[in-house]
Scaffold this motif. Structure first.
Motif, PDB file in Angstrom:
ATOM      1  N   GLY A   1      -9.788   1.364   2.423  1.00 25.56           N
ATOM      2  CA  GLY A   1      -8.590   0.539   2.274  1.00 25.56           C
ATOM      3  C   GLY A   1      -8.577  -0.622   3.257  1.00 25.56           C
ATOM      4  O   GLY A   1      -8.215  -1.750   2.914  1.00 25.56           O
TER       5      GLY A   1
ATOM      6  N   SER B   1       0.828  -1.221   0.000  1.00 19.82           N
ATOM      7  CA  SER B   1       0.000   0.000   0.000  1.00 19.82           C
ATOM      8  C   SER B   1       0.852   1.256   0.000  1.00 19.82           C
ATOM      9  O   SER B   1       1.873   1.317   0.685  1.00 19.82           O
ATOM     10  CB  SER B   1      -0.824   0.063   1.289  1.00 19.82           C
ATOM     11  OG  SER B   1      -1.701  -0.998   1.348  1.00 19.82           O
TER      12      SER B   1
ATOM     13  N   SER C   1      -8.737  -4.690   2.353  1.00 19.20           N
ATOM     14  CA  SER C   1      -7.728  -5.626   2.823  1.00 19.20           C
ATOM     15  C   SER C   1      -8.388  -6.802   3.556  1.00 19.20           C
ATOM     16  O   SER C   1      -7.921  -7.944   3.486  1.00 19.20           O
ATOM     17  CB  SER C   1      -6.762  -4.866   3.739  1.00 19.20           C
ATOM     18  OG  SER C   1      -5.802  -5.704   4.272  1.00 19.20           O
TER      19      SER C   1
ATOM     20  N   GLY D   1      -6.902  -2.902  -6.953  1.00 20.75           N
ATOM     21  CA  GLY D   1      -7.211  -2.510  -5.579  1.00 20.75           C
ATOM     22  C   GLY D   1      -8.601  -1.899  -5.504  1.00 20.75           C
ATOM     23  O   GLY D   1      -9.345  -2.126  -4.536  1.00 20.75           O
TER      24      GLY D   1
ATOM     25  N   GLY E   1      -1.586  -3.863  -8.733  1.00 21.19           N
ATOM     26  CA  GLY E   1      -2.167  -4.620  -7.617  1.00 21.19           C
ATOM     27  C   GLY E   1      -1.157  -5.275  -6.697  1.00 21.19           C
ATOM     28  O   GLY E   1      -0.106  -4.702  -6.393  1.00 21.19           O
ATOM     29  N   ARG E   2      -1.514  -6.473  -6.213  1.00 21.36           N
ATOM     30  CA  ARG E   2      -0.648  -7.214  -5.298  1.00 21.36           C
ATOM     31  C   ARG E   2      -0.214  -8.539  -5.915  1.00 21.36           C
ATOM     32  O   ARG E   2       0.850  -9.050  -5.614  1.00 21.36           O
ATOM     33  CB  ARG E   2      -1.390  -7.554  -3.994  1.00 21.36           C
ATOM     34  CG  ARG E   2      -1.944  -6.377  -3.242  1.00 21.36           C
ATOM     35  CD  ARG E   2      -0.821  -5.555  -2.656  1.00 21.36           C
ATOM     36  NE  ARG E   2      -1.308  -4.524  -1.747  1.00 21.36           N
ATOM     37  CZ  ARG E   2      -2.003  -3.460  -2.107  1.00 21.36           C
ATOM     38  NH1 ARG E   2      -2.305  -3.265  -3.360  1.00 21.36           N
ATOM     39  NH2 ARG E   2      -2.391  -2.570  -1.216  1.00 21.36           N
TER      40      ARG E   2
ATOM     41  N   ASP F   1      -1.653  -8.387   4.184  1.00 22.83           N
ATOM     42  CA  ASP F   1      -1.483  -8.699   2.757  1.00 22.83           C
ATOM     43  C   ASP F   1      -0.359  -9.721   2.528  1.00 22.83           C
ATOM     44  O   ASP F   1      -0.442 -10.574   1.656  1.00 22.83           O
ATOM     45  CB  ASP F   1      -1.188  -7.419   1.950  1.00 22.83           C
ATOM     46  CG  ASP F   1      -2.391  -6.461   1.911  1.00 22.83           C
ATOM     47  OD1 ASP F   1      -3.506  -6.895   2.288  1.00 22.83           O
ATOM     48  OD2 ASP F   1      -2.222  -5.287   1.516  1.00 22.83           O
TER      49      ASP F   1
ATOM     50  N   TYR G   1     -11.229  -4.522  -5.070  1.00 20.60           N
ATOM     51  CA  TYR G   1     -11.372  -5.013  -3.693  1.00 20.60           C
ATOM     52  C   TYR G   1     -11.998  -3.940  -2.789  1.00 20.60           C
ATOM     53  O   TYR G   1     -12.754  -4.257  -1.878  1.00 20.60           O
ATOM     54  CB  TYR G   1     -10.017  -5.485  -3.149  1.00 20.60           C
ATOM     55  CG  TYR G   1      -9.582  -6.766  -3.815  1.00 20.60           C
ATOM     56  CD1 TYR G   1     -10.095  -7.992  -3.406  1.00 20.60           C
ATOM     57  CD2 TYR G   1      -8.722  -6.747  -4.915  1.00 20.60           C
ATOM     58  CE1 TYR G   1      -9.733  -9.176  -4.053  1.00 20.60           C
ATOM     59  CE2 TYR G   1      -8.358  -7.924  -5.567  1.00 20.60           C
ATOM     60  CZ  TYR G   1      -8.871  -9.125  -5.130  1.00 20.60           C
ATOM     61  OH  TYR G   1      -8.530 -10.283  -5.776  1.00 20.60           O
ATOM     62  N   ARG G   2     -11.688  -2.678  -3.065  1.00 20.82           N
ATOM     63  CA  ARG G   2     -12.302  -1.595  -2.288  1.00 20.82           C
ATOM     64  C   ARG G   2     -13.817  -1.570  -2.534  1.00 20.82           C
ATOM     65  O   ARG G   2     -14.614  -1.417  -1.594  1.00 20.82           O
ATOM     66  CB  ARG G   2     -11.676  -0.242  -2.673  1.00 20.82           C
ATOM     67  CG  ARG G   2     -10.280  -0.058  -2.115  1.00 20.82           C
ATOM     68  CD  ARG G   2      -9.586   1.166  -2.677  1.00 20.82           C
ATOM     69  NE  ARG G   2      -8.218   1.244  -2.217  1.00 20.82           N
ATOM     70  CZ  ARG G   2      -7.802   1.965  -1.167  1.00 20.82           C
ATOM     71  NH1 ARG G   2      -8.637   2.718  -0.508  1.00 20.82           N
ATOM     72  NH2 ARG G   2      -6.538   1.953  -0.802  1.00 20.82           N
TER      73      ARG G   2
ATOM     74  N   ASP H   1      -7.000  -1.160 -12.159  1.00 18.37           N
ATOM     75  CA  ASP H   1      -6.708  -0.807 -10.769  1.00 18.37           C
ATOM     76  C   ASP H   1      -7.388  -1.884  -9.918  1.00 18.37           C
ATOM     77  O   ASP H   1      -8.535  -1.733  -9.501  1.00 18.37           O
ATOM     78  CB  ASP H   1      -7.266   0.594 -10.483  1.00 18.37           C
ATOM     79  CG  ASP H   1      -7.129   0.988  -9.020  1.00 18.37           C
ATOM     80  OD1 ASP H   1      -6.643   0.177  -8.226  1.00 18.37           O
ATOM     81  OD2 ASP H   1      -7.521   2.122  -8.685  1.00 18.37           O
TER      82      ASP H   1
END
Ligand code: DC
Length: 227
Positions: free
Chosen positions: A96, A13, A100, A36, A129-130, A184, A39-40, A34
């Motif tokens: 956020g 993050s 997560s 993230g 992303g992750r 994460d 997931y948000r 995007d």
């Protein structure tokens, strides 16, 4: 059929993935994922329907029918949940944290996998992303894993939030970042880890422009984009 080139930008993050990805997508004229934000939006949708964020099957059900849309325009990408523009509300600290929490569930992640892959369209995709390089686009020709110290990330985030009119302390932000990093990195499903073939870029002392040029040069040297 021509394969769609994908550049993955993964990392923790607040490391500057969003800025880098947006600049790359703009300068190359490529699409942007995007992840993230996905997931948000999932976290927000769960909260709105009173689904507890730790209820894995219920979160997965929400993920399967998530009515999310990304709309590119003059002022960046706008994010819609059903008929509501949620672009700003998903960017809060609470947004956020919720993201997560829902992101730990394997079934929910699987429900979002295909949607993410469908966004790979010509002329190319920047995937932020992750787990872009490890899970979603394992064959991508360029994978960047961006890092920066937690302190540097907390300071950048503070400036961003102040710009949005949110008031939080640096100590609180640092604690939040460390807590989110730990969740994460330590989760069983797609943990935050650099792909074996990723190039790790430490941005602690680099400007956003310097990072962008470094990544662009890498893409040119690999023949993914033209000079
Ligand atoms: O990049 P971001 O801060 O908007 O992401 C919010 C949360 O979503 C982050 O804590 C972890 C999760 N996430 C994820 O698990 N996998 C991704 N590909 C993107 C984000």
């Amino acid at each position: 059929m021509k394969t769609v080139p994908v550049i993955c930008v993964d990392g923790p993050s607040g490391v500057g993935k969003g800025t880098l990805s947006l600049q790359l997508a703009d300068s190359l004229g490529w699409h942007l994922l995007d992840s993230g934000a996905l997931y948000r939006v999932l976290g927000l949708a769960c909260s709105q329907s009173a689904v507890p964020l730790d209820d894995a099957p219920a979160v997965a059900t929400v993920a399967r029918s998530l009515d999310v849309r990304f709309q590119s325009g003059g002022d960046g990408v706008r994010v819609w949940l059903g008929d509501s523009d949620v672009t700003t509300v998903i960017r809060t600290e609470a947004g956020g944290r919720g993201a997560s929490e829902v992101a730990v569930h394997v079934e929910a992640r699987e429900a979002l996998l295909l949607r993410q892959r469908e966004l790979a369209r010509l002329p190319g995709l920047i995937a932020d992303g992750r787990d872009m390089g490890t899970v979603v686009f394992p064959d991508a020709p360029l994978k960047i894993f961006l890092t920066a110290s937690a302190e540097a990330r907390a300071e950048r985030r503070l400036l961003q939030l102040q710009g949005m009119g949110e008031s939080v302390s640096l100590a609180r932000l640092l604690a939040d970042i460390e807590e989110r990093d730990a969740r994460d990195r330590n989760r069983a499903a797609s943990p935050l880890v650099a792909a074996e073939d990723a190039i790790v870029v430490d941005s602690t002392t680099l400007t956003a422009d310097a990072v962008m040029h470094l990544v662009r040069d890498l893409a040119v040297s690999r023949g993914i984009v033209e000079e």
